[in-house]
Motif scaffolding. Sequence first.
Motif, PDB file in Angstrom:
ATOM      1  N   VAL A 139      36.091  44.905  23.416  1.00 58.68           N
ATOM      2  CA  VAL A 139      36.469  44.114  24.581  1.00 58.68           C
ATOM      3  C   VAL A 139      37.087  42.792  24.144  1.00 58.68           C
ATOM      4  O   VAL A 139      38.127  42.360  24.671  1.00 58.68           O
ATOM      5  N   CYS A 140      36.458  42.138  23.177  1.00 58.58           N
ATOM      6  CA  CYS A 140      36.978  40.855  22.687  1.00 58.58           C
ATOM      7  C   CYS A 140      38.364  41.025  22.071  1.00 58.58           C
ATOM      8  O   CYS A 140      39.255  40.194  22.274  1.00 58.58           O
ATOM      9  N   ALA A 141      38.554  42.100  21.323  1.00 58.37           N
ATOM     10  CA  ALA A 141      39.860  42.349  20.708  1.00 58.37           C
ATOM     11  C   ALA A 141      40.918  42.583  21.775  1.00 58.37           C
ATOM     12  O   ALA A 141      42.056  42.094  21.658  1.00 58.37           O
ATOM     13  N   PHE A 142      40.556  43.298  22.835  1.00 54.39           N
ATOM     14  CA  PHE A 142      41.497  43.542  23.929  1.00 54.39           C
ATOM     15  C   PHE A 142      41.897  42.235  24.600  1.00 54.39           C
ATOM     16  O   PHE A 142      43.082  41.963  24.816  1.00 54.39           O
ATOM     17  N   LEU A 143      40.914  41.393  24.917  1.00 56.27           N
ATOM     18  CA  LEU A 143      41.207  40.136  25.600  1.00 56.27           C
ATOM     19  C   LEU A 143      41.982  39.173  24.706  1.00 56.27           C
ATOM     20  O   LEU A 143      42.785  38.369  25.193  1.00 56.27           O
ATOM     21  N   SER A 144      41.753  39.255  23.414  1.00 54.70           N
ATOM     22  CA  SER A 144      42.428  38.345  22.481  1.00 54.70           C
ATOM     23  C   SER A 144      43.924  38.625  22.377  1.00 54.70           C
ATOM     24  O   SER A 144      44.673  37.804  21.838  1.00 54.70           O
ATOM     25  N   ASN A 145      44.367  39.757  22.902  1.00 54.49           N
ATOM     26  CA  ASN A 145      45.796  40.068  22.883  1.00 54.49           C
ATOM     27  C   ASN A 145      46.589  39.224  23.875  1.00 54.49           C
ATOM     28  O   ASN A 145      47.817  39.158  23.790  1.00 54.49           O
ATOM     29  N   PHE A 146      45.876  38.599  24.822  1.00 53.13           N
ATOM     30  CA  PHE A 146      46.551  37.820  25.861  1.00 53.13           C
ATOM     31  C   PHE A 146      46.495  36.326  25.550  1.00 53.13           C
ATOM     32  O   PHE A 146      45.503  35.837  25.001  1.00 53.13           O
ATOM     33  N   GLU A 147      47.525  35.620  25.953  1.00 56.01           N
ATOM     34  CA  GLU A 147      47.502  34.163  25.842  1.00 56.01           C
ATOM     35  C   GLU A 147      46.767  33.534  27.026  1.00 56.01           C
ATOM     36  O   GLU A 147      46.087  32.522  26.877  1.00 56.01           O
ATOM     37  N   ARG A 148      46.889  34.135  28.200  1.00 54.27           N
ATOM     38  CA  ARG A 148      46.236  33.616  29.395  1.00 54.27           C
ATOM     39  C   ARG A 148      45.499  34.753  30.087  1.00 54.27           C
ATOM     40  O   ARG A 148      46.067  35.821  30.334  1.00 54.27           O
ATOM     41  N   VAL A 149      44.233  34.511  30.388  1.00 54.28           N
ATOM     42  CA  VAL A 149      43.395  35.518  31.028  1.00 54.28           C
ATOM     43  C   VAL A 149      42.751  34.919  32.271  1.00 54.28           C
ATOM     44  O   VAL A 149      42.224  33.798  32.235  1.00 54.28           O
ATOM     45  N   ARG A 150      42.813  35.657  33.367  1.00 53.45           N
ATOM     46  CA  ARG A 150      42.101  35.277  34.587  1.00 53.45           C
ATOM     47  C   ARG A 150      41.139  36.400  34.956  1.00 53.45           C
ATOM     48  O   ARG A 150      41.536  37.566  34.988  1.00 53.45           O
ATOM     49  N   PHE A 151      39.882  36.033  35.205  1.00 47.72           N
ATOM     50  CA  PHE A 151      38.888  37.030  35.596  1.00 47.72           C
ATOM     51  C   PHE A 151      38.717  36.985  37.113  1.00 47.72           C
ATOM     52  O   PHE A 151      38.334  35.960  37.675  1.00 47.72           O
ATOM     53  N   ASP A 152      38.984  38.099  37.760  1.00 49.29           N
ATOM     54  CA  ASP A 152      38.861  38.181  39.216  1.00 49.29           C
ATOM     55  C   ASP A 152      37.529  38.784  39.657  1.00 49.29           C
ATOM     56  O   ASP A 152      37.069  38.531  40.774  1.00 49.29           O
ATOM     57  N   GLU A 153      36.926  39.579  38.794  1.00 50.75           N
ATOM     58  CA  GLU A 153      35.642  40.205  39.130  1.00 50.75           C
ATOM     59  C   GLU A 153      34.850  40.424  37.856  1.00 50.75           C
ATOM     60  O   GLU A 153      35.337  41.032  36.897  1.00 50.75           O
ATOM     61  N   ILE A 154      33.627  39.902  37.833  1.00 53.86           N
ATOM     62  CA  ILE A 154      32.692  40.166  36.741  1.00 53.86           C
ATOM     63  C   ILE A 154      31.374  40.579  37.385  1.00 53.86           C
ATOM     64  O   ILE A 154      30.759  39.794  38.121  1.00 53.86           O
ATOM     65  N   ARG A 155      30.954  41.805  37.144  1.00 56.06           N
ATOM     66  CA  ARG A 155      29.692  42.312  37.681  1.00 56.06           C
ATOM     67  C   ARG A 155      28.876  42.908  36.540  1.00 56.06           C
ATOM     68  O   ARG A 155      29.340  43.834  35.863  1.00 56.06           O
ATOM     69  N   LEU A 156      27.694  42.375  36.335  1.00 56.63           N
ATOM     70  CA  LEU A 156      26.811  42.861  35.288  1.00 56.63           C
ATOM     71  C   LEU A 156      25.484  43.279  35.917  1.00 56.63           C
ATOM     72  O   LEU A 156      24.827  42.466  36.577  1.00 56.63           O
ATOM     73  N   ASN A 157      25.120  44.540  35.712  1.00 61.52           N
ATOM     74  CA  ASN A 157      23.883  45.087  36.271  1.00 61.52           C
ATOM     75  C   ASN A 157      22.980  45.563  35.146  1.00 61.52           C
ATOM     76  O   ASN A 157      23.401  46.361  34.297  1.00 61.52           O
ATOM     77  N   ARG A 158      21.760  45.079  35.144  1.00 63.29           N
ATOM     78  CA  ARG A 158      20.763  45.517  34.168  1.00 63.29           C
ATOM     79  C   ARG A 158      19.490  45.853  34.941  1.00 63.29           C
ATOM     80  O   ARG A 158      19.018  45.046  35.757  1.00 63.29           O
ATOM     81  N   SER A 159      18.920  47.011  34.666  1.00 66.78           N
ATOM     82  CA  SER A 159      17.672  47.347  35.355  1.00 66.78           C
ATOM     83  C   SER A 159      16.896  48.398  34.578  1.00 66.78           C
ATOM     84  O   SER A 159      17.468  49.186  33.820  1.00 66.78           O
ATOM     85  N   LYS A 160      15.596  48.365  34.768  1.00 69.53           N
ATOM     86  CA  LYS A 160      14.687  49.374  34.225  1.00 69.53           C
ATOM     87  C   LYS A 160      13.345  49.191  34.929  1.00 69.53           C
ATOM     88  O   LYS A 160      13.003  48.085  35.376  1.00 69.53           O
ATOM     89  N   ASP A 161      12.601  50.244  35.028  1.00 70.02           N
ATOM     90  CA  ASP A 161      11.303  50.210  35.708  1.00 70.02           C
ATOM     91  C   ASP A 161      10.260  49.614  34.769  1.00 70.02           C
ATOM     92  O   ASP A 161       9.783  50.284  33.856  1.00 70.02           O
ATOM     93  N   ARG A 162       9.894  48.335  35.002  1.00 69.33           N
ATOM     94  CA  ARG A 162       8.858  47.699  34.198  1.00 69.33           C
ATOM     95  C   ARG A 162       7.550  47.550  34.969  1.00 69.33           C
ATOM     96  O   ARG A 162       6.657  46.833  34.544  1.00 69.33           O
TER      97      ARG A 162
END
Length: 370
Positions: A139-162
């Motif tokens: 992912v970092c290598a992909f993003l590093s190919n751009f000079e300017r990056v704008r993030f329009d959506e970041i969704r991170l989901n983590r879950s487990k039955d504790r």
Amino acid sequence: MSSDLPKSIAIAGAWGYIGRKFLNAALDLGVKPYVLDPAPRPPDVDPGGVHVIGDAEQFYALDVDLFHLALHPDMRERPLATLFERSRSGKGPAILCEKPMTTPDNPRLCDWIVAQSEAVDASLFFDFPELFDPIARHVCAFLSNFERVRFDEIRLNRSKDREDPSNPRNYKVMVPIQYQETVHSIAYVLNLLAVGRSGFGQVCRSVRAEGTSELYCPPNPEAYTGPVDGKFEGMLTLDGTKAQLSTNFKAGAPWTKRQRIRGVGDGTPFLIEAEFLEGAKYLRINGEALPIPPETDSYQNVIRQLWAWHTEIPANQRAAGLYPNARLARCTFLLSCMLWESCAKRIAVESVDLESYAASINLNPATEWD
């Protein structure tokens, strides 16, 4: 033994859940393990393959390549001080420390760890496994190919039955989920934004945290001194970029570490979809699947990547660059504080930057050990 691996590892707390994961990873990789743990050796651990050290002073003086502190936050200060002192007198061992950086009620320790680790050029990393994973590097290598990056959506989901009483792991006492688990998502968001903007300079300005939480129902409530959050839903806004975070330890929660990141790089839209869950890993960029083996072992990845950074990157770059170092861990702790405060007070918590928020909670450098 290949040169891309340490020859030896010393694990404090190896019989615990995380410590055992790293012990198994080390054994599978052929890395010689030493153990400090007062609990009885688990019956399924081969005594011939593990060197158990009964004395802490002897353990922290071992001539090993890597120390792993799989200890609760309130038990790490003196081991860290000892290992920092070894780094002061010469090239010290690599150190992997568990998160959160400190206990929720002792934020002042963060600055002490940062100051000490940088003063002695300690090779200190914190265990945010996704940041060591090949998926993150792609992912970092992909993003590093751009000079300017704008993030329009970041969704991170983590879950487990504790809350499942049949799972022995769930009897381990935890701190509020914002510090225990959401911190992993925070670390990933910080790294993501820093890569997209060529550094941390702007990332932690104009900070806003908001969210709601539900209490955890542990199978061993008698082990807790008070209630802790076990589910979090909310948003971090960092310098105008919003990240939606969801972490859930409640009964019946699905097991996932899923991410969806949508944006524009140099005028070209992109979509990144990833799953970091062991045995189910994948990475798709713009719908194209990258060759990520789903069974890749996260703990082996940590050992491999940590060793590469330790041996290939100069100390000053490790301490200040885009790595899971003490500076990043401090930022994650502060943002966990903000999210917890938002849930507790049921308000959005805002600050012009993260350092201003640190000052507002009286985060000052702790003194050195006597």
